[in-house]
Design an enzyme around this catalytic site. Structure first.
Site, PDB file in Angstrom:
ATOM      1  N   ASP A 295       0.802  -1.237   0.000  1.00 55.81           N
ATOM      2  CA  ASP A 295       0.000   0.000   0.000  1.00 55.81           C
ATOM      3  C   ASP A 295       0.828   1.278   0.000  1.00 55.81           C
ATOM      4  O   ASP A 295       0.361   2.311  -0.470  1.00 55.81           O
ATOM      5  CB  ASP A 295      -0.955  -0.009   1.189  1.00 55.81           C
ATOM      6  CG  ASP A 295      -1.973  -1.135   1.058  1.00 55.81           C
ATOM      7  OD1 ASP A 295      -1.617  -2.280   1.340  1.00 55.81           O
ATOM      8  OD2 ASP A 295      -3.105  -0.866   0.642  1.00 55.81           O
ATOM      9  N   TYR A 380     -10.100  -0.605   1.868  1.00 53.71           N
ATOM     10  CA  TYR A 380      -9.632  -0.709   3.258  1.00 53.71           C
ATOM     11  C   TYR A 380      -9.229   0.648   3.788  1.00 53.71           C
ATOM     12  O   TYR A 380      -8.774   1.511   3.034  1.00 53.71           O
ATOM     13  CB  TYR A 380      -8.406  -1.631   3.298  1.00 53.71           C
ATOM     14  CG  TYR A 380      -8.477  -2.700   4.359  1.00 53.71           C
ATOM     15  CD1 TYR A 380      -9.066  -3.929   4.101  1.00 53.71           C
ATOM     16  CD2 TYR A 380      -7.935  -2.505   5.622  1.00 53.71           C
ATOM     17  CE1 TYR A 380      -9.115  -4.933   5.070  1.00 53.71           C
ATOM     18  CE2 TYR A 380      -7.974  -3.505   6.587  1.00 53.71           C
ATOM     19  CZ  TYR A 380      -8.568  -4.712   6.296  1.00 53.71           C
ATOM     20  OH  TYR A 380      -8.616  -5.700   7.248  1.00 53.71           O
TER      21      TYR A 380
HETATM   22 CU   LIG Z   1      -7.611  -7.524   7.163  1.00 58.64          CU
END
Ligand SMILES: [Cu+2]
Length: 639
Positions: A295, A380
């Protein structure tokens, strides 16, 4: 006070750098700006500041030319606009995916005839207006195209209406592959036909039919304002002083952290940053097997940072700082309220009741300063929270929330490598590994790291009651010696000391590192993602400071062939004792999903703690005054 030399670039500095770069012959119409951030001046100049003059401000930029598939870095002197250097990265280096590319990639997939045909074939859908395309990095699985093209393998979803939770309905069978240099779908991989999960999985306030009604207001008031002061990005709070940084890749960073101890400014941490993370999925299904996300290096935590909202993300008296970036075409991109600064009550700082004294007990409230930011990487959320306490503690905490990356099953199927979370919808098992870089500066530049293990004494005549245990201290002398994992058996911790500076007990001054939750990777060391994420091979690494060593998986983890970053640097086995050192900590969260993680996952926490250990001569919070007695609505006389 003059502006601190480690303040992040402001919007006009970024635009000045853009103009300088765009005027260069190497900057072509197909060149994208991936990031522009402060080129930090040498440490010696920072330690001399503010007594010495402020160093010249410089910017470092990562560029990518789509026409020649080449990454490069450039340095710009901001006062003069002179481009001081321009160097191409190793052949095939793929820098972070820019926000523009994410948006353009989605459009390219939706416009692709091959994608539309697959959508109609497997799902009977001809209208793409409700299809979501998340870019997802392609990784590197050893193929020619992985090495030679700028690729992504997006995951796609189908909303049932324009505002519902699209992630609840994955288009499991279709995997487009996109060449970002051409900004075209190269092919659409089809793995079969799956049904669409029936539930909407909604979570927005207007779509949740019933809200609980038994919550009374909870109001945080600070009638005299907060106890911190800000000057630009320099913050002072009680005895703490530091600079808050922000850039496209790392997001929130902490610089030049000092503590004023009895009038003396003492350095502790020169730079703290999240250098990389990776989320590997543990499902071998063909539609899921390539899922992993670096990320930081692939998406950029600053680029994905949220604009925070008062009363929702942060409670109380808040000061926000904006994040200044630019898009891939050099246009100014400001994230308002990217960083939140506030104070929190944190329970009891210390307490003692002396039953023989009439004024007992003595109790002090703990307060912490919180500096935070939150990034959304497609489905996320990651919150990054630095906490500073009155007793000298420093804590870093990552808050994991958001929506799981989900998959679809066939009717009656029960997945082995994941958990059913709704009808026909499952969440694959995965892990989240983070790496934080702590560029230490305990009372100056030259430090040593010690590994501390608690061991039981031998059962000999000096240990007749068999109760004895002691601390075994190992000074870490070389990079290879320093590589280590957590050890529950020995309660392993690490201590950072300055061997040349002693406290009043003649002990070297130090800070101790306490790991929190952690994990080992379950994927084999030969798994493709692990080749690129060598930093997960050990929890702890120590390196001598080097300006060019900032990211645990190397400068260009996107589509990398692996072997870069920490694993490469430590091959030199450099000396790390009593010198300028960097401590790298890898920590992992194993996520076996549960139905309660849907539709949005309640926050999970992971991090570490730094505690002064002989740094001060006594409890530095001994001077915290008692709180004023509470006046209202309480039955507790001392709280
Ligand atoms: Cu997770």
């Amino acid at each position: 006070m003059p502006s601190h030399p480690l303040e992040p670039l402001n919007a006009s500095e970024i635009q000045a750098a853009v103009r300088s770069l765009q005027a260069q012959p190497f900057f072509t119409p197909t060149t994208r700006i991936i990031s522009i951030m402060l080129k930090e001046p040498p440490k010696a100049l920072i330690y001399a500041w503010p007594h010495a003059n402020s160093p010249e401000r410089e910017a470092t930029a990562v560029l990518f030319d789509n026409a020649i598939n080449a990454a490069s870095t450039a340095t710009v002197a901001l006062a003069t606009g002179v481009v001081l250097s321009h160097d191409y990265g190793p052949m095939g280096s793929q820098p972070t995916l820019s926000l523009d590319e994410q948006i353009e990639c989605e459009k390219a997939v939706l416009a692709s005839a091959a994608f539309r045909a697959a959508l109609e074939k497997h799902y009977g859908v001809t209208d793409t207006s409700l299809v979501m395309v998340d870019i997802w990095s392609a990784g590197n699985y050893g193929s020619e195209e992985d090495r030679t093209r700028r690729l992504t393998r997006p995951l796609c979803f189908l909303r049932s209406d324009p505002t519902d939770n699209g992630y609840a309905r994955p288009l499991e069978g279709i995997r487009p592959v996109v060449d970002l240099n051409l900004m075209q779908v190269v092919r659409v991989e089809e793995y079969g036909t799956w049904p669409l999960p029936p539930n909407s999985g909604n979570y927005s306030a207007e779509k949740v039919s019933h809200h609980r009604t038994d919550i009374k207001p909870l109001v945080i008031t600070q009638p005299e304002g907060p106890s911190f002061t800000l000057d630009g990005n320099q913050i002072a709070w009680q005895n703490w002083a530091f600079v808050i940084g922000f850039n496209a890749r790392e997001g929130l960073t902490i610089h030049h952290l000092r503590y004023v101890d009895k009038g003396r400014e003492r350095s502790i941490l020169y730079r703290g940053s999240l250098t990389e993370m990776v989320v590997p999925y543990g499902d071998p299904r063909p539609t899921q097997v390539r899922k992993n996300a670096f990320d930081v290096g692939e998406y950029g935590m600053g680029m994905c940072a949220n604009s925070l909202r008062l009363g929702c993300d942060c409670l109380g008296y808040i000061h926000y700082l904006d994040g200044h970036l630019c898009d891939s075409r050099g246009r100014a991109l400001t994230i308002p309220n990217a960083i939140c600064i506030h104070e929190e009550d944190y329970g009891i700082l210390w307490k003692h009741t002396d039953r023989r004294l009439p004024d007992a007990p003595e109790v002090r409230r703990s307060r912490r300063l919180v500096v935070s930011s939150i990034s959304t990487v497609e489905n996320y959320e990651y919150g990054f929270f630095w906490y500073f306490y009155q007793d000298g503690n420093i804590q870093f905490e990552i808050k994991l929330t958001g929506i799981l990356s989900l998959g679809t099953v066939h009717e009656g199927e029960s997945p082995v490598h994941g958990t059913m979370v709704a009808p026909l919808l499952y969440a694959p098992n995965h892990q989240h590994f983070f790496n934080v870089r702590l560029d230490l500066g305990i009372d100056g530049i030259t430090n040593t790291v010690q590994q501390l293990d608690v061991v039981a004494d031998p059962l000999d005549e000096s240990n007749t009651y068999e109760n004895a245990f002691h601390l075994q201290t190992t000074n870490l002398a070389s990079e290879r010696q320093a590589m280590a994992n957590l050890s529950l058996e020995t309660g392993r911790t690490w201590k950072f000391i300055n061997p040349s500076v002693k406290n009043s007990l003649s002990q070297p001054v130090g800070y101790k590192f306490f790991p929190g939750d952690n994990a080992f990777p379950f994927a084999s060391p030969n798994a493709w993602w692990r080749k690129r994420a060598g930093f997960v091979n050990h929890h702890v690494w120590v390196t001598p400071y080097s300006e060019d060593e900032k990211y645990a998986a190397g400068d260009y983890p996107n589509q990398s062939g692996g072997g870069d970053g920490l694993v490469k640097w430590v091959e030199q086995d450099r000396a790390i004792e009593n010198t300028d050192i960097v401590f790298w900590y890898t920590f992992g969260h194993t996520h076996i999903p549960r139905p309660e993680d849907c539709p949005v996952m309640p926050t999970a926490y992971i991090g570490f703690l730094l505690k002064p250990n002989g740094f001060f001569d006594e409890n530095p919070a001994n001077d915290v005054p008692p709180s004023k007695p509470a006046t209202a609505h309480t039955t507790c006389s001392h709280c």
